[in-house]
Design an enzyme around this catalytic site. Sequence first.
Site, PDB file in Angstrom:
ATOM      1  N   SER A 186      21.706 -86.582  12.692  1.00 11.59           N
ATOM      2  CA  SER A 186      20.712 -87.515  13.225  1.00 11.59           C
ATOM      3  C   SER A 186      19.581 -87.853  12.266  1.00 11.59           C
ATOM      4  O   SER A 186      18.967 -88.901  12.385  1.00 11.59           O
ATOM      5  CB  SER A 186      20.136 -86.970  14.525  1.00 11.59           C
ATOM      6  N   HIS A 214      25.371 -88.620  18.593  1.00 16.75           N
ATOM      7  CA  HIS A 214      24.949 -89.893  17.983  1.00 16.75           C
ATOM      8  C   HIS A 214      26.140 -90.778  17.632  1.00 16.75           C
ATOM      9  O   HIS A 214      25.970 -91.798  16.958  1.00 16.75           O
ATOM     10  CB  HIS A 214      24.109 -89.634  16.729  1.00 16.75           C
ATOM     11  N   LYS A 245      21.813 -90.837  25.362  1.00 15.98           N
ATOM     12  CA  LYS A 245      21.563 -91.754  24.243  1.00 15.98           C
ATOM     13  C   LYS A 245      22.299 -93.075  24.540  1.00 15.98           C
ATOM     14  O   LYS A 245      21.847 -93.836  25.380  1.00 15.98           O
ATOM     15  CB  LYS A 245      21.988 -91.112  22.920  1.00 15.98           C
TER      16      LYS A 245
HETATM   17  C1  PLP Z   1      23.146 -84.035  17.745  1.00 19.91           C
HETATM   18  C2  PLP Z   1      22.458 -83.757  19.044  1.00 19.91           C
HETATM   19  N1  PLP Z   1      22.990 -82.843  19.880  1.00 19.91           N
HETATM   20  C3  PLP Z   1      22.407 -82.563  21.056  1.00 19.91           C
HETATM   21  C4  PLP Z   1      21.253 -83.190  21.463  1.00 19.91           C
HETATM   22  C5  PLP Z   1      20.637 -82.825  22.785  1.00 19.91           C
HETATM   23  O1  PLP Z   1      21.010 -83.800  23.720  1.00 19.91           O
HETATM   24  P1  PLP Z   1      20.375 -83.776  25.177  1.00 19.91           P
HETATM   25  O2  PLP Z   1      19.168 -84.655  25.119  1.00 19.91           O
HETATM   26  O3  PLP Z   1      21.462 -84.321  26.046  1.00 19.91           O
HETATM   27  O4  PLP Z   1      20.064 -82.362  25.485  1.00 19.91           O
HETATM   28  C6  PLP Z   1      20.661 -84.148  20.642  1.00 19.91           C
HETATM   29  C7  PLP Z   1      19.400 -84.794  21.059  1.00 19.91           C
HETATM   30  O5  PLP Z   1      18.535 -85.113  20.324  1.00 19.91           O
HETATM   31  C8  PLP Z   1      21.287 -84.445  19.394  1.00 19.91           C
HETATM   32  O6  PLP Z   1      20.748 -85.344  18.565  1.00 19.91           O
END
Ligand code: PLP
Length: 398
Positions: A186, A214, A245
């Site tokens: 990210s 992502h 997202k």
């Molecule tokens: C790569 C990644 N995994 C997991 C998450 C966590 O997602 P959630 O908001 O559904 O807990 C994020 C959120 O920023 C993320 O970017």
Amino acid sequence: MPSLESRLQAELAQFKQDGVYKRLLYLDSPQAPRVRMEGRGEVIVLSSNNYLGLCDEPELIAAGKKALDRYGIGTASVRFICGTFTVHRALETACARLVGTAQALSFVSCWNANEAVPGTLLGEDDIVISDQLNHASIIDGIRLAKAITRCQTAVYRHADLDDLREKLVAAKDRRLRMVVTDGVFSMEGAIAKLPDLVEICRRHDAVLVVDDSHATGVLGKTGRGTAEHFGMLGEIDIITSTLGKALGGAAGGFVAASEAVCDYLTQRARPQLFSNALPPTVAATALASIEFLERHPERVAQLRASTAYFRDQLLSRGFKPLPGETPIVPVIVGETAKAIQMSNLLLDEGVFVTGFGFPVVPQGQARIRCQISATHTREDLDQALHAITTVGRRLGLV
Ligand SMILES: Cc1ncc(COP(=O)(O)O)c(C=O)c1O
């Protein structure tokens, strides 16, 4: 608790002095390419994961309202104790269909999904090997797994396949080797080298887990994620992803995998056993978002075209965004203070872009991270590019 209060106050004051104190910005309209921000008026958003522009999609909002009328607010307990709504089953079927696995299991967040996977599936004789730049939820999930299960853990240098191979060879006597990577990282927007990872995991008899948060709705011709991007649907052992997202943006996450993995998680995953399910309204909007995506692959194409336009324009204006093809477009500015200053100046120009500095990214590589949505118009992007250029010139970046 006087000592706790005074310690926290001192640390908070230090955050402010160091310029790393986060101030929440309040929105008074749905998440969208343009939002109403309290005290600012209308601003263009370039810092949301609303990749497909579904946060304010009328069809999804209607699905949420209908679910509220049909199911009420929630079940008031966890799924195995007091029943599970049919909409959760429909959502899980749709998640599995989308990412190309036999089954899926929803969680209240992808954070919880990432916590559930290693902590539930690993044991004392096993090892989990994680990419150095994996998301915080994977890192913390692994730390927790180590404490709960006493599994071994290792970290390989970011995207360094030789390092991964070495770690796998060293772990050849473990009962199970699990390799975990983000599908799209990210902070960089870089895509994991999936074909190599699949090959290496097969060769070393390891289970591959990909967090596609992502990538879901973003990568691949029809938005089915990293596997579709590489023409490898069905070849990832376990996929975790978020519903917070591209897929509507409310909240929630899922694990997509074989029937046995999902069933085992249903039996044993603590975040599932001891915490309420997603609210049915959210399950319904997420389900509607997957159905919308399946009917509108042109949204994914639009996202790709807008991203290419934005990257080209940045380059032609003298900026050096990190190369890539995802809608995450980081522009390196150097020191943390500069990234924060740039973000503040851009907000003054009516553009909301977050600056990231050390320790979230390496020292000296602070950046603003622009994120494109399929529903940004050309006018939105041009206005944002104009502001970025104006501020960039003022800061001596171009
Ligand atoms: C790569 C990644 N995994 C997991 C998450 C966590 O997602 P959630 O908001 O559904 O807990 C994020 C959120 O920023 C993320 O970017």
